[in-house]
Every structure is written in C-alpha cells, then in structure tokens.
Design an enzyme around this catalytic site. Sequence first.
Site, PDB file in Angstrom:
ATOM      1  N   LYS A 116       0.803  -1.234   0.000  1.00  0.00           N
ATOM      2  CA  LYS A 116       0.000   0.000   0.000  1.00  0.00           C
ATOM      3  C   LYS A 116       0.828   1.272   0.000  1.00  0.00           C
ATOM      4  O   LYS A 116       0.395   2.285  -0.556  1.00  0.00           O
ATOM      5  CB  LYS A 116      -1.001  -0.045   1.142  1.00  0.00           C
ATOM      6  CG  LYS A 116      -2.126  -0.980   0.724  1.00  0.00           C
ATOM      7  CD  LYS A 116      -2.978  -1.502   1.801  1.00  0.00           C
ATOM      8  CE  LYS A 116      -3.805  -2.642   1.207  1.00  0.00           C
ATOM      9  NZ  LYS A 116      -4.561  -3.339   2.236  1.00  0.00           N
ATOM     10  N   LYS A 158      -1.600   2.443   9.401  1.00  0.00           N
ATOM     11  CA  LYS A 158      -1.978   1.305   8.555  1.00  0.00           C
ATOM     12  C   LYS A 158      -0.765   0.459   8.198  1.00  0.00           C
ATOM     13  O   LYS A 158       0.283   0.988   7.823  1.00  0.00           O
ATOM     14  CB  LYS A 158      -2.598   1.807   7.242  1.00  0.00           C
ATOM     15  CG  LYS A 158      -3.917   2.546   7.397  1.00  0.00           C
ATOM     16  CD  LYS A 158      -4.442   2.977   6.036  1.00  0.00           C
ATOM     17  CE  LYS A 158      -5.847   3.572   6.157  1.00  0.00           C
ATOM     18  NZ  LYS A 158      -6.401   3.944   4.836  1.00  0.00           N
ATOM     19  N   GLY A 164      -8.656  -6.239   4.828  1.00  0.00           N
ATOM     20  CA  GLY A 164      -9.774  -6.738   5.627  1.00  0.00           C
ATOM     21  C   GLY A 164      -9.844  -6.104   7.004  1.00  0.00           C
ATOM     22  O   GLY A 164     -10.367  -6.698   7.938  1.00  0.00           O
ATOM     23  N   ARG A 291      -7.950  -6.637  -9.598  1.00  0.00           N
ATOM     24  CA  ARG A 291      -8.753  -7.802  -9.978  1.00  0.00           C
ATOM     25  C   ARG A 291     -10.150  -7.354 -10.415  1.00  0.00           C
ATOM     26  O   ARG A 291     -10.523  -6.199 -10.210  1.00  0.00           O
ATOM     27  CB  ARG A 291      -8.907  -8.736  -8.767  1.00  0.00           C
ATOM     28  CG  ARG A 291      -9.614  -8.034  -7.618  1.00  0.00           C
ATOM     29  CD  ARG A 291     -10.032  -8.963  -6.501  1.00  0.00           C
ATOM     30  NE  ARG A 291     -10.896  -8.275  -5.557  1.00  0.00           N
ATOM     31  CZ  ARG A 291     -10.482  -7.496  -4.585  1.00  0.00           C
ATOM     32  NH1 ARG A 291      -9.194  -7.299  -4.381  1.00  0.00           N
ATOM     33  NH2 ARG A 291     -11.358  -6.907  -3.787  1.00  0.00           N
TER      34      ARG A 291
HETATM   35  C1  MV4 Z   1      -9.357   4.943   6.253  1.00  0.00           C
HETATM   36  C2  MV4 Z   1     -10.462   5.414   6.995  1.00  0.00           C
HETATM   37  C3  MV4 Z   1     -10.429   6.726   7.415  1.00  0.00           C
HETATM   38  N1  MV4 Z   1      -9.362   7.516   7.139  1.00  0.00           N
HETATM   39  N2  MV4 Z   1      -8.323   5.771   6.005  1.00  0.00           N
HETATM   40  C4  MV4 Z   1     -10.765   0.400   5.986  1.00  0.00           C
HETATM   41  C5  MV4 Z   1     -10.217  -0.721   5.171  1.00  0.00           C
HETATM   42  C6  MV4 Z   1      -9.194  -0.159   4.288  1.00  0.00           C
HETATM   43  N3  MV4 Z   1      -9.420  -0.565   2.940  1.00  0.00           N
HETATM   44  C7  MV4 Z   1      -9.263   1.330   4.446  1.00  0.00           C
HETATM   45  N4  MV4 Z   1     -10.164   1.578   5.517  1.00  0.00           N
HETATM   46  C8  MV4 Z   1     -10.329   2.828   6.025  1.00  0.00           C
HETATM   47  N5  MV4 Z   1      -9.310   3.700   5.778  1.00  0.00           N
HETATM   48  C9  MV4 Z   1      -8.340   7.024   6.449  1.00  0.00           C
HETATM   49  N6  MV4 Z   1      -7.294   7.815   6.187  1.00  0.00           N
HETATM   50  C10 MV4 Z   1     -11.530   4.541   7.220  1.00  0.00           C
HETATM   51  C11 MV4 Z   1     -11.465   3.233   6.739  1.00  0.00           C
HETATM   52  C12 MV4 Z   1     -12.623   2.412   7.001  1.00  0.00           C
HETATM   53  C13 MV4 Z   1     -13.462   1.986   5.961  1.00  0.00           C
HETATM   54  C14 MV4 Z   1     -13.172   2.283   4.634  1.00  0.00           C
HETATM   55  C15 MV4 Z   1     -14.007   1.866   3.627  1.00  0.00           C
HETATM   56  C16 MV4 Z   1     -15.163   1.162   3.928  1.00  0.00           C
HETATM   57  C17 MV4 Z   1     -15.459   0.844   5.231  1.00  0.00           C
HETATM   58  C18 MV4 Z   1     -14.629   1.254   6.252  1.00  0.00           C
HETATM   59  C19 MV4 Z   1     -14.948   0.949   7.573  1.00  0.00           C
HETATM   60  C20 MV4 Z   1     -14.120   1.342   8.582  1.00  0.00           C
HETATM   61  C21 MV4 Z   1     -12.959   2.080   8.290  1.00  0.00           C
END
Ligand code: MV4
Length: 449
Positions: A116, A158, A164, A291
């Site tokens: 990432k 992160k 997931g 994908r």
């Molecule tokens: C974030 C965020 C808020 N701020 N990044 C969750 C999984 C991963 N793919 C990225 N995610 C998130 N990144 C920043 N800078 C909140 C989430 C997140 C989330 C993102 C998309 C769909 C559902 C989510 C549920 C909780 C947190």
Amino acid sequence: MFDKILIANRGEIALRVIRAAREMGIHSVAVHSTADTDAMHVRMADESVCIGPPPGIDSYLSIPAIIAACEVTGAQAIHPGYGFLSENAAFVQIVEDHGLTFIGPTAEHIRVMGDKITAKETMRLLGVPCVPGSEGGVPNLAEAKRIGEEVGYPVIVKATSGGGGKGMKVAQNAGEMERAFQTARAEGKSNFGNDEVYIEKYLTTPRHIEIQVFGDGKGRAVHLGERDCSLQRRHQKVFEEAPGPSITEAERARIGAVCADAVARINYTGAGTVEFLYENGEFYFIEMNTRLQVEHPITEAIYGVDLVREQIRVAAGLEMDFQQDELKINGHSIEVRINAEKLPEFAPRPGKITQFHAPGGLGVRMDSALYDGYTIPQYYDSLIGKLIVHAPDRPAALARLKRALGELIIDGVETTVPLFHALLQEEDIVTGEYNIHWLEHWLETNLRG
Ligand code: MV4
C-alpha cells in the site's frame, strides 16, 4: 483468441467467467476440490479437473495443481476470478513461466499495488489525490508522533500489507499514538509477515467510492464511473450501487479521467479498481485492487459492457471493444450480497438448499451457483448469490430490488435476505444518505438479539 481457458475459482464467479467464455466460443475448464464435485461450476464448464481436498490451501490455492490442470487439458489461459490467487504476483509469474496467459494485470502491477505504501506513492506521482499523511513508511514511534503533530489528530496507522481491516489502528490524540503504532505493526507482522506501517489523516465520516478502470496494457485506458460501496459490515461489503448517489457528473468525469490517465501511463492491463474515501466533495485515494471485483455487475449494468469478455480480449492481445466517449451511463444499478449466514450475528450457515427460486423479469440479474438440493460446503466464504437490479433511476432500482427480493426463495439455510428487506424501509437508504459507518451503527441499534 484462446481456444480454451481454465477458471481457477468456484461458485458464482466461476459461472460468470464460464458464461463469458461460452459466448466467445472459448472452451472452459473448471477446477474443483473434492468438496465441490457436485458444484454448478463443474457442471456448467466444458471440462473439469479435481485438484485436491476441500481446504482452499490444498485446492483453489494450489499453484502446482492448477498449472498441472492446464497442462492436462491444454488450457492456454487462466482466469483467477476474485479472492484465491487473483492478486498473487508469484502465481502470475509462474503462469507466465509455463507459457500460459494470466487473464489480468502483470505480476509487477499486482506487486506494486499489493504494497500500500508503494501503491500510494505510485498513484500520487501519477496525479491521483491521496489522503494527507506520511511520505512512505514510518520507521519508529518518534517519527510517528512527529507526523501525528504535522497532519493533525485523529490519524490512522496502517500496515502496508494490510487488508480486511487488519493492521489498521486509529489514534485520536498523541497519547494514543504509541498503542496504535505498535498494534498496527504487530498485526502487520503476524497477519502478513510485514511490519512496515504508514500514517494518514483519519477521515471521520467518508463514503467508500471506487472507480472502475480498464486498460489494454498498451497505454490506453478508460474509466467506467464509480460504485458507492459504503454499506459494509466488518470490511465486508453488503450493498453496492452505481452511480454513487452523492457523485455529480462533473465529479465523475474529473476523477474518472485522473484514474484512467494514471493506469494508462503504467500500461495497466484489464480490469482494476481505484478506491477512494470521499468526504466534503473531495476524493482521497486509499488503495487499488488489481482484480475483477465481486460488485462488477452494477458497473456492467449501467454501462452495458461485459467486463469479463473485455478482460479475455485484452489478455489475448486484442483491443478493448469500447472507447471513453462511447461509455455512457444508462440508469441506476444496485447489488445486494446474499450470504448463507444467520442474523443478527452473521454466523456462517453451510447446509443443504431444499428449495431455490431465482427472481427474474426486466432489469433483474441473479448471479448464483445455487440449485435445488445443493449442499453449501463449510470450507469457503458464505457468499451464495448476488442479486443485481437495473432500472432507469434510483427510486425505480430500489422498487425493483424490493420486488425481486420478494420473488427470491432460498430454503434450507438462513441468509442475509431479511437484512435487505429491513434496509429498504430505511429513510437514509431511500435517500442515499449513508457513509462507511452507517451500517455498523444501524445493526447496533436495530439488529441486536
Ligand atoms: C481509512 C479510513 C479513514 N481515514 N483511512 C478500511 C479498510 C481499508 N481498505 C481502508 N479503511 C479505512 N481507511 C483514512 N485515512 C476509514 C477506513 C474504514 C473503511 C473504509 C471503507 C469502507 C469501510 C470502512 C470501515 C471502517 C474504516
């Protein structure tokens, strides 16, 4: 064009690929575990090969068994579907080393986007707007705290290999940084064997908006608009729609062009998804998926394209069958994911399907590998079907979804269908006013016990 392709997957997505192949006059080879001998993808393919015992690790993830199945059947290319080996760069390399074609991007594209930090740096340099945060990896706690002050709390730590929801921790203030930093690092290490982490400003109430892109591997690429996938539970999408209820035509054209240009410049091949968080009218890149995604049918519905057919075409070295100026949105589409799970806990419910009836009629698509008498095995994920509706506008799509859900019969196991009947009664769903936290909050207040 290929004469024969092998599908390294199972369930509804294996059927999806077999259907595209058959319409193109391409023979299909199904592979299956001993738990899937009676599965629909095995029945529907032209040929099948048993590749191992039930656990995915011994069958659908067994690279030697899948390569051997190609050699035995004479399949020239492999479609990975989603999950399993679909984003495994080492697999793609092995496929190519055996003189076979991977229907998807190159090993290098998968490797870059699979990390990432590298993905974000690559996309940033290509002009894609990103969430403010660290430049690359954060080596120690002192540096983490410095970045926390610089971007301003709350921040999110992160893991670069995360996924997931694993390896992701929010720090609301400087006092929470040590714990967030160490936990994200430890989860990265234990789940993915990589403790590298990065830091971003934490967006509190965004939507999850993803842009479908498609490249020919020769420097041409298009976008097919966005999907709003904000309705998730524990990082599992539940309900997706296209176009996004909050996105204007001008915003779509702008962010779509940025994404198409970015993937064109890296000679990206085939289908990809550029994921954004969307808040206060701004897009912030978070990740790219290399994908075909589960929810691709809603994009197919509104753009009238067969994404799997196009994937097979570009993998065979042909041109894409569309250009950007031919891609126009027609109406609105919604998908709901039907899982064999008992509510309210979403507990997996494998078992025998005693009665199955798929809904039909205008604008209704049911992608499922179910049939009367089928036994859902315990070894795989609980997705048993996707109900996709398409209508001239959003209110009509919601009405059509309600009508189609009413026609659907799945007896023998519990499913997530009652959740969708309930969601369709909700004002916020009807108006489209939801964000990434809406569903978890709603479940907490409405579905407990
Ligand atoms: C974030 C965020 C808020 N701020 N990044 C969750 C999984 C991963 N793919 C990225 N995610 C998130 N990144 C920043 N800078 C909140 C989430 C997140 C989330 C993102 C998309 C769909 C559902 C989510 C549920 C909780 C947190």
